[in-house]
Scaffold this motif. Structure first.
Motif, short mmCIF file in Angstrom:
data_model
loop_
_atom_site.label_atom_id
_atom_site.label_comp_id
_atom_site.label_asym_id
_atom_site.label_seq_id
_atom_site.Cartn_x
_atom_site.Cartn_y
_atom_site.Cartn_z
N ARG B 125 0.93 -1.27 0.00
CA ARG B 125 -0.12 -0.01 -0.06
C ARG B 125 0.79 1.33 -0.14
O ARG B 125 1.78 1.35 0.70
N VAL B 126 0.55 2.12 -0.80
CA VAL B 126 1.36 3.37 -1.02
C VAL B 126 1.36 4.27 0.51
O VAL B 126 2.47 4.69 0.73
N GLU B 127 0.37 4.14 1.31
CA GLU B 127 0.40 4.80 2.45
C GLU B 127 1.40 4.09 3.19
O GLU B 127 2.07 4.83 4.06
N ASP B 128 1.64 2.86 3.41
CA ASP B 128 2.58 2.30 4.07
C ASP B 128 4.05 2.49 3.58
O ASP B 128 4.85 2.67 4.30
N VAL B 129 4.33 2.90 2.36
CA VAL B 129 5.48 3.15 1.75
C VAL B 129 5.69 4.45 2.35
O VAL B 129 6.77 4.97 2.80
N ASP B 157 2.76 3.68 -9.97
CA ASP B 157 2.86 5.23 -10.16
C ASP B 157 2.81 6.20 -8.78
O ASP B 157 3.18 6.91 -8.78
N ASP B 158 1.88 5.60 -7.86
CA ASP B 158 1.64 6.28 -6.76
C ASP B 158 2.74 6.34 -5.88
O ASP B 158 3.35 7.13 -5.36
N ILE B 159 3.32 5.08 -5.80
CA ILE B 159 4.57 4.71 -4.93
C ILE B 159 5.66 5.64 -5.61
O ILE B 159 6.42 6.26 -4.75
N SER B 160 5.71 5.67 -6.84
CA SER B 160 7.04 6.24 -7.43
C SER B 160 6.74 7.93 -7.05
O SER B 160 7.82 8.42 -6.80
N GLN B 161 5.76 8.46 -7.10
CA GLN B 161 5.47 9.72 -6.64
C GLN B 161 6.00 10.44 -5.28
O GLN B 161 6.83 10.96 -5.00
N ASP B 186 11.13 5.71 -17.61
CA ASP B 186 11.18 6.96 -17.55
C ASP B 186 10.06 7.78 -17.30
O ASP B 186 9.95 8.64 -16.40
N ARG B 187 9.01 7.28 -17.77
CA ARG B 187 7.64 7.85 -17.71
C ARG B 187 7.39 7.70 -16.14
O ARG B 187 6.70 8.73 -15.40
N ARG B 188 7.82 6.57 -15.63
CA ARG B 188 7.04 6.43 -14.15
C ARG B 188 8.48 6.78 -13.00
O ARG B 188 8.24 6.83 -11.63
N GLY B 189 9.67 7.28 -13.70
CA GLY B 189 10.56 7.83 -12.64
C GLY B 189 11.13 6.89 -11.64
O GLY B 189 11.60 6.92 -10.64
N ILE B 190 11.52 5.60 -12.48
CA ILE B 190 12.10 4.57 -11.87
C ILE B 190 13.64 4.68 -11.99
O ILE B 190 14.03 4.81 -13.37
#
Lengths: 394, 394
Positions: B125-129, B157-161, B186-190
């Motif tokens: 879950r993104v909130e846990d990250v 995508d959310d985690i990447s942000q 590149d699109r996802r910023g990995i």
């Protein structure tokens, strides 16, 4: 972005460098065998068969014998990082580029290196090893069997005795020697050895056969901490390759295992003694022919690795130009010098499938032509004639 | 000693496990291309071409993109050991076996792990990250795109942000996803991603495509100490793969590079979007058919990795017996459960060449037969019918 949709159509080559050598067509064909799952019973039998063949070529009954999933350098790293713990004393013979690489890896593992040096092109002296072992009291002594940067074949028997008496583990790098000269792990009391598949075994690069004696395995099992590499952790590889229940560690390359299996079949069908004799005969002919056209071998007689002859590049000869013309005009690759031998030495490999009478005559003819073009006064065919004499005596 | 002089003649298999998948015949044929020297100009052009194709599949312009000479696990280790220095904080998403492996490797590099856990079969879950990133202030956040042990496809995508906003480097494991789902670095910023060749790329195992953003490269260049692995040291690999003068590091496996080049050609000839759609369609049909014969998918809709479907093994069904009969009677491999899923889950892979309508119908027919033999009351052909409906809608 580079785009490349074209099929690969590389030019044909005769590979007479420091490796890769020409792969046997039988080995290339074996790689077209379809994939199997890494826990498929049929694949596990192939793994076991490959290990059995590998033991014969290594001259060992070591249980922990397997191909590491990487090239010879991965074998070197696996050999060292499993055994060397932070603070461990390690004696390393350094008489060329790859001895230096061993020292580098030992240091990355936290080991403390005592270097035993000899000039490039010479062998390590047993008395120097004895002195270092006495002063450093090492856990491990590492010596290169055939130095790929210099073409020296290291006598191992006396050094082995010194190391055994000290109680240290004895490691030898057999990357270039395995399959071309006897390595005989058990007879020599070598505890750890590794090699590559693309030199005297006549396969493609990609796997590193490795073997550990029971003493070496004990040292691995008794480590205080985990091995710093997960990928090369022999505890985990052991469980997959030889455990009662084959525990997944990584997905080995079936294609490379197939290739290794076939290359070992080719090696053993020829017979180890016949194969060693072939490598010696062809090297002797090469040296005779090279000397006849004015190309001096760097390594003294008695210390020459028969799978790799280093040549002193004559004054006034352009290293790169000659090697480029060998490639462009004849499709022949020989190696340039590595490290301090850059621009000073050629490395002519006669390894595995590449070690043939035909290739000896071919490379001598080509070199003779290029030297003549560069202004060297040579009686036409003198190199080939000298080599042919060796072949007729054999 | 085991002796084995016999030619390999493994039985034909349909590989529907967690990898390797069936390799394309074109790829197998490419491996018969003869060797080239590792510094041969023609080989360097092949390396450059392969990297160019790899960038397209990764969706990146990253300069430092290359195949590491080892399997996916070597890619994982290379990704971590180059960036993680002793004492570095690393946030690791763990919702399956391979997240745990990442944490293990980080610790072997001296890193300090903050685990973000989720139940096996669920996504992180993104909130846990976000919470972990806030508390640990990590150098690196590592997330698995497609967990090969559970079949979860992780939304990125959310985690990447969140990771980008924190300034940490973002690493994703794309071993199972690359070539089967968009990874779009590149699109996802990995910043760091790695994969294997034997899953959705349809090649043999043995290489690990990897890519580092300029930020990640900077982190590698700014290390205080040497990378603990020489074999996987990206500073040295960079000099060989993309340096002005190609400096020898190790002898890469020409055969595996040829194979990767051909598998990438196959991938891009099909087209990435068409390939992703094929993986999704076949997985959808498999799930429909499996459900119809009483086999429940473990992962909830919306989080299923289309290249790997995990199935809850029904009560009373003998895991190993069914898998053995699939192999023995039908030549079909599916995967058993890994870690805590052992004996509880099947892993049915539809990856690369193995992801076909034919294989969906085949595995459903075979499973239906074996379940019926085990006493499950099933209307004959019900699984195939449900799958066929999905195909007709597509």
């Amino acid at each position: 972005m580079t785009q490349s949709y074209d099929e690969l159509k590389p030019s044909p080559r005769v590979l007479l460098g420091p490796g890769p050598s020409d792969a046997s067509p039988r080995v290339l064909k074996a790689m077209t065998t379809p994939m199997l799952g890494y826990l498929d019973g049929e694949f596990i039998r192939i793994m076991d068969g490959t290990v059995g063949l590998l033991r014969q070529v290594f001259g060992t009954a070591n249980r922990l014998t397997l191909p590491v999933s990487g090239t010879g350098t991965a074998g070197m790293e696996a050999a060292l990082c499993n055994v060397v713990e932070p603070g461990d004393a390690v004696v390393v013979g350094i008489n060329g580029y790859f001895g230096g690489r061993i020292a580098d890896i030992v240091q990355r593992c936290g080991g403390v290196v005592t270097a035993v040096e000899a000039p490039w092109g010479s062998a390590i002296r047993v008395e120097d090893v004895a002195a270092a072992v006495k002063s450093a009291n090492p856990k491990l002594v590492a010596i290169i069997h055939a130095e790929t940067s210099t073409g020296v074949l290291q006598p191992l028997d006396d050094i082995s005795q010194v190391v055994r008496e000290s109680g240290a583990l004895f490691l030898t790098d057999c990357v270039t020697s395995l399959g071309g000269q006897p390595v005989d792990l058990d007879r020599r009391g070598i505890d750890i050895a590794y090699s590559g598949t693309q030199k005297c075994l006549g396969g493609p690069p990609g796997l590193a056969p490795i073997s550990f004696s029971d003493r070496a395995v004990e040292a691995i099992h008794n480590r205080a901490d985990k091995v710093q590499s997960f990928y090369l952790d022999m505890n985990l590889l052991e469980a997959y390759w030889s455990g009662e229940t084959r525990t997944y560690h990584h997905t080995v390359s079936m294609s490379l295992v197939y290739a290794l299996h076939e290359s070992l079949r080719v090696v053993l069908e020829e017979g180890l003694d016949a194969r060693y004799a072939r490598h010696e005969r062809n090297a002797k002919a090469l040296v005779a022919g090279a000397s006849a056209i004015g190309l001096k071998p760097i390594v003294g007689e008695g210390f020459r690795a028969p799978m790799l002859t280093t040549i002193d590049i004559p004054d006034g000869i352009d290293d790169v130009e000659i090697r480029n013309r060998l490639i462009d005009d004849f499709g022949i690759e020989i190696g340039g010098g590595l490290g301090i031998f850059k621009g000073k030495a050629w490395r002519i490999g006669l390894m595995g499938e590449s070690s043939t009478q035909r290739n000896v005559l071919l490379v001598l003819s080509a070199l003779e032509k290029l030297l003549a073009d560069a202004g060297h006064k040579l009686e036409a065919g003198v190199g080939v004639r000298a080599a042919s004499e060796v072949f007729s005596q054999a």
